[in-house]
Design an enzyme around this catalytic site. Structure first.
Site, short mmCIF file in Angstrom:
data_model
loop_
_atom_site.label_atom_id
_atom_site.label_comp_id
_atom_site.label_asym_id
_atom_site.label_seq_id
_atom_site.Cartn_x
_atom_site.Cartn_y
_atom_site.Cartn_z
CE LYS A 16 -2.48 -0.94 3.68
NZ LYS A 16 -3.55 -0.85 4.70
CE LYS A 25 -0.22 7.92 8.74
NZ LYS A 25 0.87 8.90 8.69
CG PHE A 43 20.20 4.30 3.72
CD1 PHE A 43 20.68 5.44 3.07
CD2 PHE A 43 20.03 3.14 2.98
CE1 PHE A 43 20.98 5.41 1.72
CE2 PHE A 43 20.32 3.10 1.63
CZ PHE A 43 20.80 4.23 0.99
CG HIS A 128 -1.67 0.65 12.48
ND1 HIS A 128 -0.78 -0.20 13.09
CD2 HIS A 128 -0.94 1.45 11.67
CE1 HIS A 128 0.45 0.06 12.64
NE2 HIS A 128 0.37 1.05 11.79
CG HIS A 147 2.92 5.83 11.53
ND1 HIS A 147 1.54 5.85 11.50
CD2 HIS A 147 3.28 4.52 11.33
CE1 HIS A 147 1.08 4.63 11.28
NE2 HIS A 147 2.11 3.81 11.18
#
Length: 267
Positions: A16, A25, A43, A128, A147
């Site tokens: 997604k 959201k 990274f 969530h 988040h």
């Protein structure tokens, strides 16, 4: 090519992509699986420690839902994974890589059989259910949350709810909350009033066609739960506030910070 801890174990694995719309959201988006994902944890060195911990919340999600081994690794190494940004301490240090591997493997185990979300009974929705409403409500305020931080607050509440319903023991709840603290993420936000909480639960029921709460039933074990009463939700909300608010968590936060100070001194 994910360049953050959050995208490394979450966005790079799923299908997604979405954007916020109308105060919600990820309201608009599509399902487009990548043909490949190139992963390099080096990274993470470019991130602030808060950003690293933000991604660790998604790792903790999979630990609580699916993997006792991952849970125990985050319990043992959470603070230094955040401060040292998953850099191994030597050739024999397998903890950072194993945490990342288990986070992705458990995520794939859940996503791959249900890539297009024909079933809304999803353990990966842990964190969530009310967290996304919290994240949007806090946006632009002095209490703004990333988040993963919103997800962590949701996970803490759901763990308290699970203990209230008798699905996990008090000791397992303590372990879960302390593991989250060791990942350096918040467990509560003053933005989450009971009115916002009730609205978030209603949105969850509407968007998921039922509560479909993913709740822990042990360490690294979970199931989908429906038909939780309003009284149980209110009782769990009040207990969550008492256990996880800033005042309640001050002593626990000091315990979490102590090993970080010690590890920094030894580095």
């Amino acid at each position: 090519v994910p360049t953050t801890t959050l995208s490394y174990v979450d966005a790079s694995v799923g299908a997604k992509s979405g954007v916020n719309f109308g105060g919600s959201k990820n309201r608009l988006g599509g399902y487009v699986p990548p043909c490949a994902a190139l992963l390099d944890s080096c990274f993470f060195e470019t991130q602030e420690c808060r950003d690293v911990s933000n991604g660790m919340a998604e790792m903790a999600k999979m630990a609580i839902m699916k993997s006792e081994e991952l849970f125990e690794l985050l319990e043992a190494h959470g603070p230094r994974l955040s401060t040292e940004k998953f850099a191994p301490r030597g050739a024999s240090d397998r903890a950072p890589g194993r945490v990342l591997q288990l986070s992705i493997e458990t995520m794939l185990e859940e996503l791959a059989p249900n890539l297009w979300e024909h079933s809304l009974d999803r353990l990966v929705d842990f964190g969530h259910c009310i967290g996304q409403d919290l994240e949007m409500a806090a946006l632009g305020t002095e209490h703004e949350l990333m988040h993963g931080e919103s997800v962590a607050c949701d996970m803490a509440f759901m763990a308290v709810l699970s203990e209230h319903l008798g699905l996990i023991s008090a000791a397992q709840l303590d372990r879960t909350l302390n593991m989250l603290r060791r990942c350096q993420v918040p467990l509560w936000s003053p933005v989450m009033t009971y009115d916002l909480f009730a609205e978030a639960v209603a949105n969850r029921v509407k968007n998921s066609m039922g509560q479909k709460f993913p709740l822990p039933v042990g360490i690294g074990k979970a199931r989908i739960v429906n038909d939780v009463s309003d009284q149980d939700l209110r009782s769990a909300f009040l207990k969550w506030q008492s256990l996880c608010s800033v005042k309640a968590g001050a002593d626990d936060a000091m315990e979490v910070q102590a090993p970080r100070v010690q590890e920094a001194a030894l580095a």
